[in-house]
Design a protein around this motif. Structure first.
Motif, PDB file in Angstrom:
ATOM      1  N   HIS A   4       0.784   5.139  -0.923  1.00 23.51           N
ATOM      2  CA  HIS A   4       0.656   4.373  -2.157  1.00 23.51           C
ATOM      3  C   HIS A   4      -0.332   4.979  -3.150  1.00 23.51           C
ATOM      4  N   ILE A   5       0.105   5.048  -4.409  1.00 23.47           N
ATOM      5  CA  ILE A   5      -0.797   5.322  -5.528  1.00 23.47           C
ATOM      6  C   ILE A   5      -0.942   4.011  -6.279  1.00 23.47           C
ATOM      7  N   VAL A   6      -2.135   3.447  -6.282  1.00 20.60           N
ATOM      8  CA  VAL A   6      -2.383   2.134  -6.870  1.00 20.60           C
ATOM      9  C   VAL A   6      -2.857   2.310  -8.307  1.00 20.60           C
ATOM     10  N   SER A   7      -2.160   1.668  -9.247  1.00 21.83           N
ATOM     11  CA  SER A   7      -2.547   1.720 -10.657  1.00 21.83           C
ATOM     12  C   SER A   7      -3.237   0.417 -11.048  1.00 21.83           C
ATOM     13  N   VAL A  33      -5.045  -4.737  -0.964  1.00 22.66           N
ATOM     14  CA  VAL A  33      -4.191  -3.772  -0.274  1.00 22.66           C
ATOM     15  C   VAL A  33      -5.072  -2.967   0.676  1.00 22.66           C
ATOM     16  N   PRO A  34      -4.600  -2.688   1.896  1.00 18.92           N
ATOM     17  CA  PRO A  34      -5.412  -1.910   2.841  1.00 18.92           C
ATOM     18  C   PRO A  34      -5.688  -0.504   2.307  1.00 18.92           C
ATOM     19  N   LEU A  35      -6.947  -0.090   2.361  1.00 19.43           N
ATOM     20  CA  LEU A  35      -7.294   1.247   1.880  1.00 19.43           C
ATOM     21  C   LEU A  35      -6.621   2.340   2.698  1.00 19.43           C
ATOM     22  N   GLU A  36      -6.336   2.066   3.963  1.00 21.44           N
ATOM     23  CA  GLU A  36      -5.701   3.074   4.801  1.00 21.44           C
ATOM     24  C   GLU A  36      -4.280   3.394   4.345  1.00 21.44           C
ATOM     25  N   ASP A  37      -3.697   2.516   3.515  1.00 21.47           N
ATOM     26  CA  ASP A  37      -2.352   2.755   2.989  1.00 21.47           C
ATOM     27  C   ASP A  37      -2.365   3.356   1.590  1.00 21.47           C
ATOM     28  N   VAL A  38      -3.536   3.679   1.070  1.00 22.35           N
ATOM     29  CA  VAL A  38      -3.671   4.141  -0.314  1.00 22.35           C
ATOM     30  C   VAL A  38      -3.966   5.636  -0.348  1.00 22.35           C
ATOM     31  N   GLY A  39      -3.229   6.362  -1.183  1.00 29.30           N
ATOM     32  CA  GLY A  39      -3.486   7.784  -1.352  1.00 29.30           C
ATOM     33  C   GLY A  39      -4.442   8.051  -2.497  1.00 29.30           C
ATOM     34  N   ALA A  40      -4.359   7.223  -3.557  1.00 33.60           N
ATOM     35  CA  ALA A  40      -5.225   7.390  -4.716  1.00 33.60           C
ATOM     36  C   ALA A  40      -5.206   6.108  -5.539  1.00 33.60           C
ATOM     37  N   ILE A  41      -6.245   5.933  -6.346  1.00 33.57           N
ATOM     38  CA  ILE A  41      -6.353   4.780  -7.235  1.00 33.57           C
ATOM     39  C   ILE A  41      -6.484   5.305  -8.662  1.00 33.57           C
ATOM     40  N   VAL A 274       9.134   7.267 -10.533  1.00 35.46           N
ATOM     41  CA  VAL A 274       9.868   8.533 -10.472  1.00 35.46           C
ATOM     42  C   VAL A 274       8.915   9.705 -10.685  1.00 35.46           C
ATOM     43  N   ILE A 275       7.992   9.576 -11.642  1.00 34.19           N
ATOM     44  CA  ILE A 275       7.010  10.638 -11.884  1.00 34.19           C
ATOM     45  C   ILE A 275       6.185  10.892 -10.626  1.00 34.19           C
ATOM     46  N   GLU A 276       5.805   9.825  -9.956  1.00 37.46           N
ATOM     47  CA  GLU A 276       5.062   9.982  -8.701  1.00 37.46           C
ATOM     48  C   GLU A 276       5.903  10.720  -7.670  1.00 37.46           C
ATOM     49  N   GLY A 277       7.173  10.330  -7.541  1.00 36.29           N
ATOM     50  CA  GLY A 277       8.046  10.978  -6.571  1.00 36.29           C
ATOM     51  C   GLY A 277       8.259  12.449  -6.875  1.00 36.29           C
ATOM     52  N   VAL A 278       8.458  12.774  -8.148  1.00 39.52           N
ATOM     53  CA  VAL A 278       8.647  14.169  -8.547  1.00 39.52           C
ATOM     54  C   VAL A 278       7.392  14.978  -8.253  1.00 39.52           C
ATOM     55  N   THR A 279       6.229  14.399  -8.551  1.00 40.32           N
ATOM     56  CA  THR A 279       4.962  15.099  -8.306  1.00 40.32           C
ATOM     57  C   THR A 279       4.766  15.378  -6.832  1.00 40.32           C
TER      58      THR A 279
END
Length: 306
Positions: A4-7, A33-41, A274-279
């Motif tokens: 997850h990328i949390v905005s 949201v659990p921090l262990e499931d987060v890639g970036a904020i 989609v931008i996240e997926g492409v990146t």
């Protein structure tokens, strides 16, 4: 890397961490949201407060924070282990020339197809569409330039409604609207590059200049028609000279484009997703030295919704 990328874009919110949970408190309520499931904020809120506990816990979980001003990344807070991801940095810095060329070709193929698709939406009866489609699907060495010429001619006639319009950074007419929209798109791409650990200074095609981010310019190419469509719709709804001005209402209109829904292969996501997926797919292509994982966005729906 966690998925997850949390905005964070809620106004007057407070960010903290308790029991391993990222907590966002705002007028709309509390969200966790659990921090262990987060890639970036990614923090785009204009008035968010961040508790020091979150900075420490995010570092323990390997979570990076991208702090933005006017949607453009202004600060990057990385845990020490992510700030020294030498394998990824080395892979980016030494992309083989052949791999670089193939990645760029996939990017340009997607951009040209998206331009042709939008031109078809803007001018379904235009006699140049057959030639345009053949160019977009072909392998001409000058494909990008030829498709751009056709696209902007159709855009000039059907949107700007003038023969004098030229797509220029400092030009008149819709150019100011397009420039603002592209700046928002660039910021969105940069947010995701930082979030997945890619260095935007290592591009595949755009020229490296001082304080430039060539990779962001590379990956934004297939998404430019999203902005072109957004601007075309704005002008249609606001005919006349006033429709060419970058007003507060226009800024609100164009910054909403990441939430528009589009198809990406077998998924239906908003443009931001989609931008996240492409990146992420580009990151995988770089680390594996294979073009297969890279999946630039190409519009596939019957109705343009960019």
């Amino acid at each position: 890397m966690s998925y997850h990328i949390v905005s964070i874009d809620a106004p007057d919110c407070s960010l903290s961490c308790k029991d391993g949970q990222l907590t966002c408190k705002s007028a709309e309520g509390d969200r966790r949201v659990p921090l262990e499931d987060v890639g970036a904020i990614i923090i785009t809120s204009f008035s968010a407060s961040i508790h020091s506990k979150l900075l420490l816990e995010a570092a323990k979980y390997g979570v990076g924070l991208v702090i933005c001003e006017n949607f453009k990344p202004a600060s990057l807070v990385l845990p020490a282990n992510r700030a020294t991801d030498t394998l990824l940095t080395r892979a980016q810095a030494y992309i083989p020339a052949q791999l670089r060329q193939r990645l760029w070709q996939k990017t340009i193929d997607a951009k040209c197809l998206n331009q042709w698709s939008l031109a078809t939406e803007l001018a379904p009866d235009d006699h140049r569409l057959a030639k345009f489609g053949a160019l977009a699907r072909g392998r001409s060495p000058s494909k990008e330039a030829e498709c751009a010429k056709l696209f902007w001619r159709i855009f000039a006639e059907r949107v700007a409604e003038t023969d004098d319009f030229r797509r220029e950074r400092k030009g008149g007419g819709p150019n100011n609207l397009l420039n603002y929209g592209y700046a928002v798109l660039l910021s969105t791409i940069l947010q995701n590059l930082f979030a997945v650990g890619l260095d935007p200074t290592f591009g595949i095609a755009h020229v490296i200049r001082e304080q430039s981010t060539p990779l962001a310019y590379d990956l934004m190419e297939p998404f430019r028609p999203c902005i072109d469509w957004r601007v075309a719709e704005w002008i249609r709804l606001h005919p006349g000279e006033e429709g060419m001005e970058v007003t507060r209402e226009f800024r609100q209109w164009v910054t909403g484009f990441p939430l528009a829904t589009v198809d990406w292969f077998e998924l239906t996501l908003d443009v931001r997703g989609v931008i996240e997926g492409v990146t992420r797919s580009f990151r995988q292509a770089v680390t594996t030295a294979q073009t297969g994982p890279y999946r630039p966005w190409t519009r596939t729906t019957t109705k343009w919704a960019g």
